[in-house]
Enzyme design. Structure first.
Site, PDB file in Angstrom:
ATOM      1  N   SER A  69       0.690  -1.318  -0.013  1.00  0.00           N
ATOM      2  CA  SER A  69       0.125  -0.059  -0.123  1.00  0.00           C
ATOM      3  C   SER A  69       0.921   1.311  -0.016  1.00  0.00           C
ATOM      4  O   SER A  69       1.909   1.243   0.427  1.00  0.00           O
ATOM      5  CB  SER A  69      -0.766  -0.115   1.321  1.00  0.00           C
ATOM      6  N   TYR A 106      -1.834  -0.711  10.260  1.00  0.00           N
ATOM      7  CA  TYR A 106      -1.894  -1.039   8.833  1.00  0.00           C
ATOM      8  C   TYR A 106      -0.677  -0.825   7.993  1.00  0.00           C
ATOM      9  O   TYR A 106      -0.265  -1.562   7.316  1.00  0.00           O
ATOM     10  CB  TYR A 106      -3.184  -0.538   8.387  1.00  0.00           C
ATOM     11  N   ALA A 107      -0.250   0.453   8.218  1.00  0.00           N
ATOM     12  CA  ALA A 107       1.208   1.061   7.587  1.00  0.00           C
ATOM     13  C   ALA A 107       2.281  -0.217   7.867  1.00  0.00           C
ATOM     14  O   ALA A 107       3.092  -0.448   6.942  1.00  0.00           O
ATOM     15  CB  ALA A 107       1.334   2.305   7.617  1.00  0.00           C
ATOM     16  N   ALA A 108       2.158  -0.378   9.060  1.00  0.00           N
ATOM     17  CA  ALA A 108       3.330  -1.380   9.346  1.00  0.00           C
ATOM     18  C   ALA A 108       3.133  -2.709   8.767  1.00  0.00           C
ATOM     19  O   ALA A 108       4.195  -3.254   8.184  1.00  0.00           O
ATOM     20  CB  ALA A 108       3.517  -1.458  10.971  1.00  0.00           C
ATOM     21  N   LYS A 113       1.856  -3.207   5.828  1.00  0.00           N
ATOM     22  CA  LYS A 113       2.087  -3.036   4.453  1.00  0.00           C
ATOM     23  C   LYS A 113       3.604  -2.933   4.084  1.00  0.00           C
ATOM     24  O   LYS A 113       4.160  -3.243   3.277  1.00  0.00           O
ATOM     25  CB  LYS A 113       1.369  -1.789   4.145  1.00  0.00           C
ATOM     26  N   ILE A 152      -7.948   3.980  -3.967  1.00  0.00           N
ATOM     27  CA  ILE A 152      -8.735   3.189  -4.840  1.00  0.00           C
ATOM     28  C   ILE A 152     -10.248   3.156  -4.559  1.00  0.00           C
ATOM     29  O   ILE A 152     -10.496   3.209  -3.091  1.00  0.00           O
ATOM     30  CB  ILE A 152      -8.316   1.894  -5.214  1.00  0.00           C
TER      31      ILE A 152
END
Length: 249
Positions: free
Chosen positions: A143, A156-158, A160, A188
């Site tokens: 992402s 979430y960022a971690a 990805k 998206i």
């Protein structure tokens, strides 16, 4: 958009198949002749998707699967082997995107995202390798958040960011038998990004050089390219599909 691929006789195993991107990948690969093993927690949605494409059940197999469950993963892989003899393309696209600031995040909230978005990907990849055929391809889903971070989505960022590193390591370990790449979608338009688009949609579009949000079909075509012979010398790459938002940011 018209893009032609030929996956006749090949088998794709896809998690998160009932999501916006998963549905578009399903449609593209089915139309290109592939067999599909579709996995998701939404059993009713899977049945609708399968009935819409393959009412006779000749080329689509479905199973309700919790991506964090090793038992479910083992059962899904057994289904793929029994129905289609193995897997050529593997796409772990299941994931969750809850919003929570670090200072108020509970240990359980952190662990839930880690378990589904990262642990589940590893469990599937590791267990799928024995039934993946030579010349196959893995397409992971990172992402924009994995490169830049994301306010309110540290967990979430971690996960990805970890997927990006996992992709590169798997490329070293699995080549030349299997190619491994990843896609980093930006904004998206899917159900998952609905809240984000409602609160920050105009700001994000104005920051995107192409001046719009992406469509799930535009991620699907990149996933198909990465599996196709057109990408036969592409390995260890993370393809950005974000209309230039990563560059502009």
């Amino acid at each position: 958009m018209t893009v032609s691929f030929d996956f006749t006789g090949k088998t794709l195993l896809l998690t998160g198949a009932a999501g916006g991107i998963g549905r578009e990948i399903t449609a593209l690969f089915y139309d290109a002749g592939a067999n599909l093993v579709l996995l998701d927690m939404d059993d009713a949605a899977l049945k609708d998707i399968a009935a819409g494409h393959d009412p006779a059940g000749e080329r689509i197999a479905i199973m309700k699967m919790d991506s964090s469950s090793v038992a479910d993963i083992d059962a899904a892989l057994a289904l793929a082997k029994d129905r289609f003899g193995g897997v050529d393309y593997l796409m772990p696209a299941a994931g969750i995107y809850p919003e929570q600031l670090v200072e108020s995040m509970t240990d359980e909230q952190w662990r839930q995202v880690m378990t589904i978005n990262l642990d589940g990907v590893f469990f599937l990849l590791k267990r799928a390798l024995p039934i993946m055929r030579d010349g196959g391809a893995i397409v992971n889903f990172a992402s924009l958040a994995g490169h830049r971070g994301s306010y309110g989505h540290s967990h979430y960022a971690a996960t990805k960011a970890a997927i990006i590193s996992l992709t590169k390591t798997l490329t070293l370990e699995l080549g030349p038998r299997i190619r491994v790449n990843a896609i980093s979608p930006g904004i998206i338009e899917t159900r998952m990004t609905g809240d984000l688009l409602r609160t920050r949609g105009e700001q994000l579009v104005s920051s995107t050089p192409l001046g719009r949000n992406g469509q799930a079909s535009e991620v699907a075509t990149v996933s198909a390219f990465l599996c196709s012979t057109a990408a036969s010398f592409v390995a260890g790459e993370v393809i950005h599909v974000n209309g230039g938002l990563f560059m502009a940011g």
